[in-house]
Write an enzyme that holds these catalytic residues in place. Structure first.
Site, PDB file in Angstrom:
ATOM      1  N   ASP A 162      16.695  -7.057 -47.311  1.00 23.39           N
ATOM      2  CA  ASP A 162      16.795  -6.117 -48.406  1.00 23.39           C
ATOM      3  C   ASP A 162      17.449  -6.706 -49.654  1.00 23.39           C
ATOM      4  OD1 ASP A 162      16.716  -3.868 -49.923  1.00 23.39           O
ATOM      5  OD2 ASP A 162      17.320  -2.533 -48.298  1.00 23.39           O
ATOM      6  N   GLU A 221      23.932  -2.076 -42.993  1.00 25.72           N
ATOM      7  CA  GLU A 221      22.559  -1.554 -42.962  1.00 25.72           C
ATOM      8  C   GLU A 221      21.540  -2.590 -43.455  1.00 25.72           C
ATOM      9  OE1 GLU A 221      25.215  -0.158 -44.111  1.00 25.72           O
ATOM     10  OE2 GLU A 221      25.229   2.015 -43.854  1.00 25.72           O
ATOM     11  N   ASN A 222      21.993  -3.567 -44.233  1.00 21.40           N
ATOM     12  CA  ASN A 222      21.070  -4.570 -44.763  1.00 21.40           C
ATOM     13  C   ASN A 222      21.086  -5.872 -43.974  1.00 21.40           C
ATOM     14  OD1 ASN A 222      20.199  -2.875 -46.732  1.00 21.40           O
ATOM     15  ND2 ASN A 222      21.569  -3.654 -48.325  1.00 21.40           N
ATOM     16  N   ASP A 225      24.367  -6.108 -52.598  1.00 24.58           N
ATOM     17  CA  ASP A 225      24.287  -4.945 -51.713  1.00 24.58           C
ATOM     18  C   ASP A 225      24.508  -5.366 -50.256  1.00 24.58           C
ATOM     19  OD1 ASP A 225      24.050  -2.248 -51.234  1.00 24.58           O
ATOM     20  OD2 ASP A 225      21.859  -2.246 -51.215  1.00 24.58           O
ATOM     21  N   ARG A 236      11.695   3.145 -39.836  1.00 22.73           N
ATOM     22  CA  ARG A 236      11.204   3.889 -40.995  1.00 22.73           C
ATOM     23  C   ARG A 236      12.179   3.695 -42.128  1.00 22.73           C
ATOM     24  NH1 ARG A 236       9.071   9.992 -40.234  1.00 22.73           N
ATOM     25  NH2 ARG A 236       8.792  10.187 -42.472  1.00 22.73           N
ATOM     26  N   GLY A 237      11.681   3.354 -43.291  1.00 29.91           N
ATOM     27  CA  GLY A 237      12.544   3.222 -44.463  1.00 29.91           C
ATOM     28  C   GLY A 237      12.287   4.358 -45.427  1.00 29.91           C
TER      29      GLY A 237
HETATM   30  P1  AMP Z   1      13.652  -0.628 -44.152  1.00 33.98           P
HETATM   31  O1  AMP Z   1      12.532   0.091 -44.779  1.00 33.98           O
HETATM   32  O2  AMP Z   1      13.776  -2.051 -44.620  1.00 33.98           O
HETATM   33  O3  AMP Z   1      14.944   0.124 -44.229  1.00 33.98           O
HETATM   34  O4  AMP Z   1      13.293  -0.766 -42.600  1.00 33.98           O
HETATM   35  C1  AMP Z   1      13.315   0.330 -41.727  1.00 33.98           C
HETATM   36  C2  AMP Z   1      13.737  -0.136 -40.357  1.00 33.98           C
HETATM   37  O5  AMP Z   1      12.742  -1.006 -39.794  1.00 33.98           O
HETATM   38  C3  AMP Z   1      15.011  -0.945 -40.333  1.00 33.98           C
HETATM   39  O6  AMP Z   1      16.120  -0.121 -40.278  1.00 33.98           O
HETATM   40  C4  AMP Z   1      14.831  -1.795 -39.077  1.00 33.98           C
HETATM   41  O7  AMP Z   1      15.191  -1.064 -37.925  1.00 33.98           O
HETATM   42  C5  AMP Z   1      13.358  -2.032 -39.033  1.00 33.98           C
HETATM   43  N1  AMP Z   1      13.019  -3.327 -39.653  1.00 33.98           N
HETATM   44  C6  AMP Z   1      12.818  -3.561 -40.970  1.00 33.98           C
HETATM   45  N2  AMP Z   1      12.521  -4.843 -41.196  1.00 33.98           N
HETATM   46  C7  AMP Z   1      12.533  -5.448 -39.987  1.00 33.98           C
HETATM   47  C8  AMP Z   1      12.324  -6.810 -39.565  1.00 33.98           C
HETATM   48  N3  AMP Z   1      12.017  -7.758 -40.431  1.00 33.98           N
HETATM   49  N4  AMP Z   1      12.430  -7.100 -38.244  1.00 33.98           N
HETATM   50  C9  AMP Z   1      12.747  -6.120 -37.368  1.00 33.98           C
HETATM   51  N5  AMP Z   1      12.972  -4.823 -37.705  1.00 33.98           N
HETATM   52  C10 AMP Z   1      12.865  -4.486 -39.004  1.00 33.98           C
END
Ligand code: AMP
Length: 293
Positions: free
Chosen positions: A171, A157-158, A153, A38-39
């Site tokens: 990101d 976390e990224n 950045d 979840r972002g």
């Molecule tokens: P974000 O909204 O980009 O912060 O994504 C939320 C979470 O989803 C991240 O912290 C990862 O755990 C997971 N996630 C995001 N993008 C990917 C990806 N391309 N492949 C695998 N997990 C992902």
């Protein structure tokens, strides 16, 4: 008959091409699997493109939240930049589509998830592991800078981890395509270089600083200028108040590299191609970019 033949041909063509080549996507093109995380603006799911069977990560963002936080412009820039980058250590953005309420980003699936979690689990990484990661990120940043893209950045976390254990920079929300020096303040405090903390002009060398901070955090488990109060972190960054604790034990070669990256005058930071020739990197980094524990 003719219709059947045409659809068979279409099916064959779509199975052969990667998701990136299709111009218009809809949710119907994907089988949605388990949530990956979840972002701030939505959820990420593993998904399979129906025709090619290609597994991707589908990031679903709510338009209302993007609008409320005034980040639509930032998202457009992120999509524009990330979709043009092709490097093994940069997460691919294959495409995007939207409906009335949501925007969907079709991303490369990073099977081993977040590096941040791995670092939390291990507390800190071995020198071989840290050097392998730092070298692979330096390669990715050299590629970005060659395209006049500054990430701005870089932090745990990224960073995501691919199926083979390779790092993927994700990101690009704060990244910028630039031919000029910039003044915008962005990124996360702990990783910000002095010139961004002080809002003076900055250039691609901001990413060398952040990579130095990251290298320190890989080896010590905490970023170098961490403090209880934000104002103290600011002060420590501006003064480059860099201290190396006695534990965990870290080699003097690693400390030498970090000291050459965390330099206040951005023009004096160790260039990334020189970083790749530094003895600590040469002796410790696995050239494949994959840490084999
Ligand atoms: P974000 O909204 O980009 O912060 O994504 C939320 C979470 O989803 C991240 O912290 C990862 O755990 C997971 N996630 C995001 N993008 C990917 C990806 N391309 N492949 C695998 N997990 C992902």
């Amino acid at each position: 008959m003719a219709i059947a033949t045409e659809s068979q041909q279409q099916h064959k063509a779509s199975a052969e091409r990667s998701p990136v080549e299709k111009q218009r996507w809809t949710l119907e093109d994907f089988d949605i699997g388990k949530p990956l995380g979840r972002g701030k603006f939505g959820h990420v799911y593993v998904a399979r493109e129906k025709r090619s069977q290609h597994v991707v990560a589908l990031k679903v963002l709510f338009k209302s939240q993007l609008k409320e936080s005034q980040v639509e412009h930032q998202l457009r820039r992120e999509v524009e930049i990330q979709s043009h980058l092709r490097h093994p250590n940069i997460l691919r953005l294959y495409g995007y589509f939207y409906d009335q309420k949501r925007v969907y980003l079709i991303l490369e699936y990073a099977a081993k998830g977040e590096l941040y979690k791995e670092l939390q689990k291990c507390k800190y990484f071995s020198e071989r592991r840290a050097a392998t990661y730092v070298a692979s990120l330096a390669g990715a940043l050299i590629y970005c800078h060659g395209k006049h893209v500054i990430h701005r950045d870089i932090k745990p976390e990224n960073l995501l981890v691919g199926a083979q254990g390779e790092l993927k920079i994700a990101d690009f929300g704060w990244s910028v395509h630039t031919f000029n020096r910039r003044r915008t303040m962005c990124g996360t405090l702990d990783y910000l270089p002095p010139e961004m903390v002080e809002s003076v002009e900055h250039d691609a060398n901001v990413d060398i600083w952040s990579l130095g901070v990251l290298c320190y955090e890989f080896l010590y488990g905490v970023p170098p200028f961490e403090a209880k109060e934000h104002s103290d972190t600011y002060r420590r960054i501006i003064q480059v108040d860099l201290k190396f604790p006695s534990k965990p034990a870290v080699s003097s070669a690693a400390k030498d590299l970090i000291s050459q990256m965390l330099v206040k005058d951005s023009s004096q930071r160790l260039p990334l191609h020189k970083l790749l020739e530094h003895p600590w990197i040469v002796q410790n980094a696995d050239a494949s970019g994959v840490f084999r524990g």
